[in-house]
Design an enzyme around this catalytic site. Structure first.
Site, PDB file in Angstrom:
ATOM      1  N   HIS A   1      35.536  26.812  30.749  1.00 33.89           N
ATOM      2  CA  HIS A   1      36.392  26.060  31.675  1.00 33.89           C
ATOM      3  C   HIS A   1      37.310  27.024  32.436  1.00 33.89           C
ATOM      4  O   HIS A   1      37.536  26.868  33.637  1.00 33.89           O
ATOM      5  CB  HIS A   1      37.267  25.056  30.908  1.00 33.89           C
TER       6      HIS A   1
ATOM      7  N   LYS B   1      36.705   7.555  24.466  1.00 35.65           N
ATOM      8  CA  LYS B   1      35.891   8.751  24.200  1.00 35.65           C
ATOM      9  C   LYS B   1      36.232   9.368  22.836  1.00 35.65           C
ATOM     10  O   LYS B   1      35.626  10.362  22.450  1.00 35.65           O
ATOM     11  CB  LYS B   1      36.101   9.794  25.304  1.00 35.65           C
TER      12      LYS B   1
ATOM     13  N   ARG C   1      26.480  24.415  33.758  1.00 38.36           N
ATOM     14  CA  ARG C   1      26.005  25.460  32.839  1.00 38.36           C
ATOM     15  C   ARG C   1      24.493  25.607  32.871  1.00 38.36           C
ATOM     16  O   ARG C   1      23.973  26.700  32.782  1.00 38.36           O
ATOM     17  CB  ARG C   1      26.409  25.119  31.395  1.00 38.36           C
TER      18      ARG C   1
ATOM     19  N   SER D   1      32.808  22.254  24.608  1.00 36.01           N
ATOM     20  CA  SER D   1      33.928  21.854  23.743  1.00 36.01           C
ATOM     21  C   SER D   1      33.406  21.375  22.401  1.00 36.01           C
ATOM     22  O   SER D   1      34.017  21.636  21.361  1.00 36.01           O
ATOM     23  CB  SER D   1      34.732  20.730  24.405  1.00 36.01           C
TER      24      SER D   1
END
Ligand code: PNS
Length: 163
Positions: free
Chosen positions: A17, A41, A92, A130
Site C-alpha cells: 500500500h 467486513k 498486484r 493484508s
C-alpha cells in the site's frame, strides 16, 4: 488542485500500500488515504486503529501532501465531499483486475466524473496482502519488512494477541 482518494480496508496497511501511496503522492497535489468503516467486513483492526497507524506512517515517511480519514457509505460520495477527482487503486496481479474492473464500472455508473487511476505493484510486493500479513502475524511468523517499520512492533504484538 488535483486531489486523489486512495480507499481501502487497510486491515492493516502494508508496504505494498505504501508503494502505491508514494507513487500517488508524487502525482497528485493532495492524497487522502480513506479507510473503509464497514463493520460488515469484520476487520481485525478497528477503524480508529487503522487510521492511527496510517497517520503514524504518514508522519514517519514525511508525506506532506497525504492525509488519512475514515469513510462510510459510497466512495464516490466521499470523493465528491473532499473534492477528489480521482480514485487511486493498486494492482498486484491479473486476479485483482476482475475485482477492480467491477468496482470501476459501479463507480463510473454512480459518478462518471470521478475517474480511477491504477498503479502496478512493485514485483517485490506482488504476493503481499493484508490477509497474508494477518495470517503470518497471528501464526508467529515475521512480518518485518511487510508493514511500514513505524508500525511493525505494534502490529507484531497486536497480531500475536489476536490468535
Ligand atoms: O481494500 P479493499 O477492501 O479491496 O477496498 C474496497 C473498497 C473500500 C474500495 C470498496 O469496498 C468501496 O469503495 N466501498 C465503499 C462502498 C462503495 O462505494 N461501493 C460501490 C463500489 S464497489
Amino acid at each position: 488542485m488535483k486531489i486523489g482518494v486512495y480507499p481501502g480496508s487497510f486491515d492493516p496497511f502494508t508496504i505494498g500500500h505504501l508503494d502505491v501511496l508514494k507513487n500517488a503522492a508524487g502525482l497528485f497535489d493532495l492524497v487522502y488515504v480513506a479507510v473503509l468503516n464497514n463493520s460488515a467486513k469484520s476487520p481485525v483492526f478497528s477503524v480508529e486503529e487503522r487510521v492511527e497507524m496510517i497517520n503514524r506512517m504518514i508522519e514517519s515517511e514525511g508525506l506532506k501532501n497525504v492525509r488519512s480519514d475514515a469513510f462510510g457509505g459510497l466512495l464516490v460520495d466521499y470523493a465528491k465531499q473532499i473534492g477528489a477527482q480521482y480514485i487511486i487503486r493498486g494492482l498486484r496481479a491479473i486476479t485483482d483486475f476482475e475485482y477492480e474492473f467491477q468496482i470501476d464500472a459501479v463507480n463510473r455508473h454512480l459518478n462518471p466524473e470521478i475517474r480511477t487511476v491504477y498503479f502496478m505493484a512493485s514485483p517485490a510486493h506482488s504476493f503481499l496482502s493484508s490477509s497474508n500479513v494477518r495470517e503470518i502475524g497471528e501464526m508467529g511468523g515475521s512480518i518485518e519488512g511487510l508493514v511500514p517499520q513505524c508500525n511493525y512492533h505494534y502490529l507484531r504484538e497486536r497480531l500475536a494477541r489476536q490468535k
